[in-house]
Design an enzyme around this catalytic site. Structure first.
Site: not given
Length: 333
Positions: A106, A136, A140, A191, A244, A255-256
């Site tokens: 991504k 989507g 994880a 995103k 998403d 994480r973002n």
């Protein structure tokens, strides 16, 4: 006959997707860059990334990319987006000539502003109707717990999309097929940038009204960019788009989002990177996404402000006032 899958990459999402494939009945060979990670996977647990997940015996790992790719019916790419080209230059020639190539990546490539599917076609010589994008709301760690989730499997060739969807369908992971590769990739990359902004808002102490505004306006920016590139408008309302976006912008598992929270609390990019010690795709791709938007004359003010913080070192506290003081006639709702 059992489907043989090569998963090229052993991080969080690569490991979780390998588990999906194994649960769907595939035989999975995972490529890991580090010997200790390969050994851990072969012992049944990728402790460096998903320690809570016990791996199926049908997942094995190797540090030899040619061994992982040997006789693969399906190839899954799960390396950091900005390393994709270098990796494909090294071992892309070993990808079997008839295998669909699935991108879990991504991002948008720095320097070229290419989407990951375009990098795959150019660097590995893979025909574009063999390139598949999976996207989507797929955090994880929740996937590792086998919590119900859906995802989009997009390919220009619907038969190939259906083939990949069949290889990753389980009672708790539901793939939906589509042909809009552009839309799935634009949503997946952008995103992450919006999630950085949402995280900054949380780190600054702002509430849900602020975050909802960022998410909604971020979706508008994403849609403008996608439509300029030729995407299907419906994609932005589906799992690859708003689905998403919500998960990545709101979850502490993102994480973002977590990186943005640290920036909002006053940490520098270097300090936030040192704390998280993992790849944060939005940090890597925000500048290339903004450049891509500028090339197509698309206005992306949230992305602009994230770049100002990440690249130019502006304090996160300046983002809100800049966005709120924009010309009222500059954008539609």
């Amino acid at each position: 006959m059992t489907t043989r899958v090569a998963v090229m990459g052993s991080g969080n999402w690569g490991t979780a997707f390998a588990m999906i494939l194994a649960d769907a009945g595939c035989d999975v060979a995972m490529w890991a860059r580090r010997h200790e990670v390969a050994e851990a996977v072969n012992a049944g647990c990728n402790e460096a990334y998903l320690p809570e997940l016990r791996l199926s015996p049908s997942i094995r790992a190797t540090v030899d990319p040619a061994e992982a790719l040997d006789r693969a019916d399906l190839v899954v790419l799960a390396v950091p987006s900005q390393t994709l080209r270098d990796n494909l230059v090294r071992w892309g020639g070993a990808i079997p000539g008839d295998a669909p190539v699935v991108s879990l990546l991504k991002g948008v490539e720095l320097g070229t502003t290419m989407r990951m599917s375009e990098v795959i076609v150019e660097a590995a010589g893979v025909e574009d109707d063999r390139v598949v994008v999976v996207s989507g709301p797929n955090l994880a760690h929740e996937i590792a717990l086998r919590q119900p989730a859906g995802g989009v499997v997009a390919c220009r060739d619907m038969a190939t999309a259906e083939r990949v969807a069949g290889a990753c369908a389980t009672p708790w992971f539901r793939p939906y097929t589509d042909t809009d590769v552009i839309g799935a990739e634009v949503c997946g990359a952008t995103k992450n940038v919006v999630a950085l902004a949402s995280g900054m808002a949380e780190g600054l102490g702002f509430g849900d009204n602020t975050k909802a505004t960022i998410i909604t306006r971020g979706l508008a920016e994403t849609t403008r960019l996608g439509l300029a590139l030729g995407a299907d408008p419906q994609t932005f309302m589906g799992l690859a788009g708003v689905g998403d976006l919500i998960a990545t912008c709101m979850s502490p598992l993102s994480r973002n989002h977590s990186f943005g929270v640290r920036l909002g609390r006053g940490l520098s990019v270097a300090e936030a990177t040192a704390e998280l010690r993992t790849t944060t795709e939005g940090v890597k791709s925000c500048e290339s996404i903004l450049t891509l938007a500028q090339q197509h004359d698309v206005d992306m003010p949230i992305c602009e402000q994230v770049v100002a913080v990440i690249r130019d070192g502006h304090p996160a506290r300046e983002v809100g006032p800049r966005l709120m003081s924009r010309d009222l006639k500059a954008e539609k709702r």
